[in-house]
Each structure stands twice: as structure tokens, then as C-alpha cells.
Design an enzyme around this catalytic site. Structure first.
Site, mmCIF file in Angstrom:
data_model
loop_
_atom_site.group_PDB
_atom_site.id
_atom_site.type_symbol
_atom_site.label_atom_id
_atom_site.label_comp_id
_atom_site.label_asym_id
_atom_site.label_seq_id
_atom_site.Cartn_x
_atom_site.Cartn_y
_atom_site.Cartn_z
ATOM 1 N N SER A 81 41.668 84.659 176.925
ATOM 2 C CA SER A 81 40.416 84.866 177.667
ATOM 3 C C SER A 81 40.309 83.867 178.817
ATOM 4 O O SER A 81 39.253 83.286 179.070
ATOM 5 C CB SER A 81 39.205 84.763 176.742
ATOM 6 O OG SER A 81 39.190 85.800 175.801
ATOM 7 N N ASP A 119 36.346 92.065 174.348
ATOM 8 C CA ASP A 119 35.066 92.765 174.272
ATOM 9 C C ASP A 119 35.120 94.171 174.861
ATOM 10 O O ASP A 119 34.200 94.969 174.651
ATOM 11 C CB ASP A 119 33.976 91.962 174.973
ATOM 12 C CG ASP A 119 33.580 90.726 174.174
ATOM 13 O OD1 ASP A 119 33.941 90.650 172.989
ATOM 14 O OD2 ASP A 119 32.921 89.835 174.739
ATOM 15 N N LYS A 144 35.734 88.776 165.053
ATOM 16 C CA LYS A 144 34.443 89.016 165.698
ATOM 17 C C LYS A 144 33.353 89.217 164.644
ATOM 18 O O LYS A 144 33.530 88.889 163.479
ATOM 19 C CB LYS A 144 34.554 90.224 166.629
ATOM 20 C CG LYS A 144 35.530 90.035 167.777
ATOM 21 C CD LYS A 144 35.034 88.992 168.760
ATOM 22 C CE LYS A 144 35.922 88.896 169.992
ATOM 23 N NZ LYS A 144 35.381 87.960 171.000
ATOM 24 N N ARG A 181 36.972 94.040 163.945
ATOM 25 C CA ARG A 181 36.814 95.193 164.828
ATOM 26 C C ARG A 181 38.025 96.123 164.849
ATOM 27 O O ARG A 181 37.871 97.300 165.187
ATOM 28 C CB ARG A 181 36.464 94.734 166.256
ATOM 29 C CG ARG A 181 35.023 94.274 166.362
ATOM 30 C CD ARG A 181 34.609 94.005 167.781
ATOM 31 N NE ARG A 181 33.256 93.452 167.810
ATOM 32 C CZ ARG A 181 32.789 92.689 168.784
ATOM 33 N NH1 ARG A 181 33.569 92.368 169.808
ATOM 34 N NH2 ARG A 181 31.552 92.235 168.741
ATOM 35 N N ARG A 192 28.634 95.543 169.194
ATOM 36 C CA ARG A 192 29.520 96.373 170.013
ATOM 37 C C ARG A 192 29.991 97.629 169.277
ATOM 38 O O ARG A 192 30.298 98.636 169.924
ATOM 39 C CB ARG A 192 30.701 95.541 170.518
ATOM 40 C CG ARG A 192 30.245 94.390 171.394
ATOM 41 C CD ARG A 192 31.336 93.798 172.247
ATOM 42 N NE ARG A 192 30.875 92.559 172.827
ATOM 43 C CZ ARG A 192 30.086 92.466 173.907
ATOM 44 N NH1 ARG A 192 29.699 93.559 174.527
ATOM 45 N NH2 ARG A 192 29.694 91.296 174.372
ATOM 46 N N LYS A 240 21.689 91.405 169.136
ATOM 47 C CA LYS A 240 22.424 90.154 169.347
ATOM 48 C C LYS A 240 22.710 89.908 170.824
ATOM 49 O O LYS A 240 22.587 88.780 171.305
ATOM 50 C CB LYS A 240 23.737 90.155 168.559
ATOM 51 C CG LYS A 240 24.561 88.906 168.842
ATOM 52 C CD LYS A 240 25.733 88.731 167.944
ATOM 53 C CE LYS A 240 26.413 87.405 168.268
ATOM 54 N NZ LYS A 240 27.555 87.124 167.406
#
Length: 228
Positions: free
Chosen positions: A17, A113, A141, A145, A187, A213
Site C-alpha cells: 500500500s 480495498d 480485514k 475477505r 465493504r 464504519k
């Protein structure tokens, strides 16, 4: 000096990231804060400079769900995004463009994300096979995910398979709808909403309040965009 040492943020292992780090460094510099190198030695004794007329950029990570919704057939306009932004999640624009040409391979290392909205998009590219790889961090996460994206989309009629730290996605024309869980993950809830656009029957998202959130007004904006 001993009286005013430099602090250090130590990055161990491989930096992921990086775009988030770059954006942070850039914004601090605009406010007069100086940092040195990727390990970020921060000289003490600094102070923030007053900035006037500053607008916070629109967030590509949240806008990605609406950009995908538009690509899936919703008539809406997404505004407030900086096309020259250093946000890593600006990559959703490129992913959408590449997906128009066929199956794609998406490196998720710098854009974790984006995987939920990208997976929803690619799951509905009928006849195309896509791969989202370097996605191991998604296991850390709000939910695992890799598991919850796969379970949620497959429960709706998609064809997604976990291959190590990757998602193999074989696109279908439409989804069948049904009841899915948000897994208490904002998400995953938003991904489910986007997937519902191309479902043959209604989609119910249990735990839909998980969006609070990061995007408490998501459902209002989703409805306001004429999607619900």
C-alpha cells in the site's frame, strides 16, 4: 541534536500500500511537515502551517462502488474525484476500462480495498475469466475477505474460487439474488448492494448497518442515486 532528535517510523518487511504512504507524505508536506526517506525520519520542532482554500479529495475507495454500479448499468454521475490523485484506489478507473475488453488480472497488493467492488464487477463479465492476485492481506480485514467475498458472491449465483491468495472469477450474465450476510464488514455490505444491480430477484443484506464504519450514509446515497 540530542535535545531535538528525529523520530523514526520503521517499515519492516516489504512495504505494501505504498500509495497510501505517498499520499500521506504529500499531504504533510503541503502543511509544512518535512520527512526523510521511506523509513520516515521526522525532525522534531516542526509545526503545521495554516492552509486556506483547501478541499479534501473525494475518496476513490468509496466511490469505487458507485463507479462499478455505473458500469453495471446504473445511470448516475460520480463527482468530486481528482483524476490526478495519488490515491492507489484510483486504479478502479483502469480496472473498469480493462474489464470492458475482457478478463483481467488485478494485482491487489497496493489496492486491497478495491477487491470487493472489483470482484462484483468481474463476477458479472459473462464468459470472461479474471484473476485478482496478491490478495493475502484481505484475510486480515474486518472479515477474512477472501472467504467472505467468495461466499457472498457465490451465494448470489456468481462463480468465484479461492486459489491460495488469489480469487479466480468466471463471469456470469446475471446473479439470482437471495439473502446474504455482511459478515459485519462494511465493504462486503457495499459489495452486496452493487452485486444486487444485476440480480434477477431481490438481495437482502443482513447486518447492512456495517457500512456505518466508513460510510454511514451509504444506503441513503445508494437510494438517492436511483439504484435502490
Amino acid at each position: 541534536s540530542a535535545d531535538c532528535p528525529m523520530s523514526e517510523i520503521e517499515i519492516t518487511g516489504e512495504l505494501q500500500s505504498a500509495s497510501y504512504v505517498d499520499l500521506t507524505v504529500e499531504e504533510l508536506a503541503k502543511s509544512g511537515i518535512e520527512l526523510y526517506g521511506y523509513n520516515h525520519y521526522i525532525p522534531c520542532g516542526q509545526s503545521y502551517k495554516r492552509r486556506s482554500g483547501y478541499n479534501v479529495e473525494g475518496d476513490y475507495s468509496q466511490a469505487a462502488f458507485f463507479l462499478v454500479a455505473r458500469e453495471l448499468g446504473c445511470k448516475l454521475e460520480v463527482t468530486g474525484l481528482n483524476p490526478e490523485s495519488k490515491q492507489g484506489d484510483r486504479a478502479i478507473v483502469d480496472i473498469i476500462e480493462l474489464a470492458r475488453q475482457g478478463g483481467v488480472e488485478v494485482d491487489a497488493a497496493d489496492i486491497p480495498d478495491l477487491v470487493p467492488p472489483a470482484a462484483a464487477l468481474l463476477a458479472l463479465k459473462a464468459g470472461e475469466t479474471s484473476l485478482i492476485y496478491n490478495a493475502g492481506r484481505l484475510r486480515l480485514k474486518e472479515s477474512d475477505r477472501l472467504e467472505t467475498i467468495t461466499q457472498t458472491l457465490n451465494d448470489l449465483g456468481a462463480n468465484v474460487k479461492i486459489c491460495g491468495d488469489a480469487l479466480l472469477i468466471r463471469g456470469v450474465e446475471t446473479l439470482r439474488g437471495g439473502i446474504v450476510s455482511s459478515h459485519n464488514d462494511h465493504r462486503i455490505a457495499m459489495m452486496s448492494a452493487v452485486a444486487a444491480i444485476r440480480a434477477d430477484s431481490p438481495v437482502t443484506v443482513e447486518g447492512a448497518e456495517a457500512v456505518n464504519k466508513s460510510y454511514p450514509d451509504f444506503w441513503r446515497d445508494f437510494e438517492g442515486g436511483g439504484i435502490l
